[in-house]
Design a protein around this motif. Structure first.
Motif, mmCIF file in Angstrom:
data_model
loop_
_atom_site.group_PDB
_atom_site.id
_atom_site.type_symbol
_atom_site.label_atom_id
_atom_site.label_comp_id
_atom_site.label_asym_id
_atom_site.label_seq_id
_atom_site.Cartn_x
_atom_site.Cartn_y
_atom_site.Cartn_z
ATOM 1 N N CYS A 70 0.858 -1.181 0.000
ATOM 2 C CA CYS A 70 0.000 0.000 0.000
ATOM 3 C C CYS A 70 0.894 1.231 0.000
ATOM 4 O O CYS A 70 2.063 1.167 0.394
ATOM 5 N N VAL A 117 -6.704 -3.641 -6.066
ATOM 6 C CA VAL A 117 -7.485 -3.647 -4.835
ATOM 7 C C VAL A 117 -8.343 -2.387 -4.808
ATOM 8 O O VAL A 117 -7.820 -1.274 -4.943
ATOM 9 N N LEU A 160 -9.793 0.004 -2.762
ATOM 10 C CA LEU A 160 -9.781 0.491 -1.384
ATOM 11 C C LEU A 160 -10.890 1.501 -1.119
ATOM 12 O O LEU A 160 -11.412 1.593 -0.019
ATOM 13 N N ARG A 198 -7.841 -12.578 3.684
ATOM 14 C CA ARG A 198 -8.195 -11.161 3.710
ATOM 15 C C ARG A 198 -7.014 -10.371 4.262
ATOM 16 O O ARG A 198 -6.088 -10.943 4.846
ATOM 17 N N SER A 219 -9.858 -0.461 5.889
ATOM 18 C CA SER A 219 -10.389 -1.243 4.774
ATOM 19 C C SER A 219 -10.012 -2.710 4.972
ATOM 20 O O SER A 219 -8.830 -3.043 5.028
ATOM 21 N N CYS A 222 -10.094 -6.145 3.168
ATOM 22 C CA CYS A 222 -10.192 -6.526 1.753
ATOM 23 C C CYS A 222 -10.242 -8.048 1.591
ATOM 24 O O CYS A 222 -9.526 -8.772 2.288
ATOM 25 N N TYR A 223 -11.062 -8.501 0.662
ATOM 26 C CA TYR A 223 -11.173 -9.918 0.344
ATOM 27 C C TYR A 223 -11.322 -10.062 -1.168
ATOM 28 O O TYR A 223 -11.698 -9.118 -1.870
ATOM 29 N N TRP A 240 -9.707 -7.469 -5.755
ATOM 30 C CA TRP A 240 -9.933 -7.469 -4.317
ATOM 31 C C TRP A 240 -10.838 -6.291 -3.966
ATOM 32 O O TRP A 240 -10.574 -5.165 -4.380
ATOM 33 N N VAL A 241 -11.895 -6.560 -3.238
ATOM 34 C CA VAL A 241 -12.825 -5.514 -2.821
ATOM 35 C C VAL A 241 -12.693 -5.295 -1.316
ATOM 36 O O VAL A 241 -12.113 -6.125 -0.601
ATOM 37 N N SER A 242 -13.238 -4.189 -0.837
ATOM 38 C CA SER A 242 -13.043 -3.829 0.569
ATOM 39 C C SER A 242 -14.353 -3.464 1.237
ATOM 40 O O SER A 242 -15.298 -2.994 0.592
ATOM 41 N N LYS A 243 -14.393 -3.704 2.533
ATOM 42 C CA LYS A 243 -15.454 -3.206 3.394
ATOM 43 C C LYS A 243 -14.810 -2.297 4.437
ATOM 44 O O LYS A 243 -13.693 -2.573 4.898
ATOM 45 N N HIS A 244 -15.503 -1.238 4.817
ATOM 46 C CA HIS A 244 -14.914 -0.215 5.675
ATOM 47 C C HIS A 244 -15.392 -0.323 7.118
ATOM 48 O O HIS A 244 -16.572 -0.574 7.378
#
Length: 373
Positions: A74, A97, A99, A116, A127, A129-130, A138-142
């Motif tokens: 990152c 990814v 983010l 993850r 974030s 990420c999975y 790769w997508v993220s949840k916050h």
């Protein structure tokens, strides 16, 4: 027996590093947009083997998943990439990814099961990420509330479903990171007394007056340690979360912490030297400095006339500004290299002097009197 082995990797400051599974390679971020992968040669030294060039700003964090052999990076360009090695071409290929942040990414860590990873940022959110196989990214949840400032560090609980976060709002927090998208089935524990959805705040601890530089669970996940910019060291046990073991040290602030056993941990930072702390039932106790100073020998039989003659010949006194520590600048990160059960046998440190140092715990115990880990 030598207590450590040091190598000058770069002249630039090193902010983050991680080893692969067999320690034959190490990925390093040396405060530039480039990420270097170094490989151990026949002489045992690490030399540059590959350079990852996707980022546009300074790389702030790297981590290497040992079992899946994937690297995550990152940077200040608000992006993160997962790098997969292609044996056919011998190259590392990046995977995007998402983010969804509007400030620089500051920190990244894989989870224990490597399914993850978490990315901290200046956007006041974490974030998680999975991988999305349908879109091959790769997508993220916050996790946002109640974080009020930049995230500087994070650490995964051994269960894979909890995460500790340290930030610039003087708080250390524990959140639930269970993802329904991955069909997670977490179990209850003193950290999570009842099953909680993703992003639930499970615990919150305050420091005296300093932003949190590093957080770390011990091997069993029963204790959490963190260090702050007010030079404090803090430990809390999951069975008595209202009782924080706190010690305000006389040292310069620590920037990184690592558990060496269930009740002992090392902390390192602006004093250029790792220190050992032991956790007692009611207190955190300083153990020892782990970098033994090499005292300069002096000739006590030298006469006053001989001293003045030597001063006249050399034009300077015996005193100087040479450091007696292995690192010659702030240690930025400390990581486990080799462990047996819950005991770390080797750990590594990197710093702003561009050095990589690997420390032998057994050798330290044999050379420092009274050292117990």
């Amino acid at each position: 027996m030598s207590t450590n082995s040091a190598q000058q990797l770069f002249l630039d400051p090193i902010c983050s590093h991680a080893f692969n599974k067999d320690l034959s390679q190490v990925v390093v971020s040396n405060s530039t947009p480039l990420t270097h992968i170094l490989k151990k040669d026949a002489s045992g030294k690490y030399v540059v083997d590959a350079v990852l060039k996707e980022h546009l700003e300074r790389v702030t964090g790297v981590d290497w998943a040992p079992n899946s052999n994937r690297i995550v990076t990152c940077a200040g360009d608000r992006n993160a990439y997962v790098w997969n090695y292609q044996p056919e071409s011998g190259e590392w290929m990046p995977c995007l990814v998402l983010l969804r942040i509007n400030r620089a990414a500051t920190y990244v860590r894989w989870s224990p099961q490597e399914d993850r990873f978490a990315v901290g940022s200046g956007a006041r959110l974490l974030s998680v990420c999975y991988f999305d196989p349908e879109n091959n990214w790769w997508v993220s949840k916050h996790i946002k509330k109640p974080i009020r400032s930049t995230i500087l560090c994070a650490d995964w609980h051994p269960s894979n479903y909890l995460i500790a976060v340290g930030s610039c709002d003087f708080k250390c927090r524990v959140f639930s990171a269970a993802l329904k998208e991955l069909s997670d089935k977490p179990e209850t524990s003193p950290w999570m007394t009842k099953l909680s959805k993703f992003g639930t705040l499970l615990a919150e601890f305050s420091t005296t007056s300093g932003w949190v530089h590093s957080v770390k669970f011990n091997h069993s996940g029963s204790k959490l340690a963190w260090v702050s910019h007010d030079s404090s060291v803090n430990v809390v046990d999951m069975s008595s979360q209202d009782k924080i073991l706190h010690i305000l040290t006389a040292n310069l602030p620590y920037t990184s912490v690592l558990w060496l056993s269930e009740t002992s941990f090392a902390a390192a930072g602006h004093d250029n030297c790792p220190d050992l702390y032991n956790v007692k039932p009611d207190a955190v106790v300083f153990g020892a400095r782990l970098d033994v100073k090499k005292e300069k020998s002096t000739n006590s039989n030298m006469s006053a006339m001989a001293r003045f003659q030597k001063l006249d010949d050399h034009g300077k006194t015996e005193t100087g500004t040479k450091l007696h520590t292995t690192h010659e600048n702030c240690i930025t990160e400390i990581r486990s290299v080799s462990a047996v059960g819950d005991k770390v046998k080797k750990f590594s440190t990197v710093g702003k002097d561009g050095k990589l140092v690997i420390w032998e715990v057994d050798a330290l115990c044999s050379q420092i009197a009274g050292l117990t880990i």
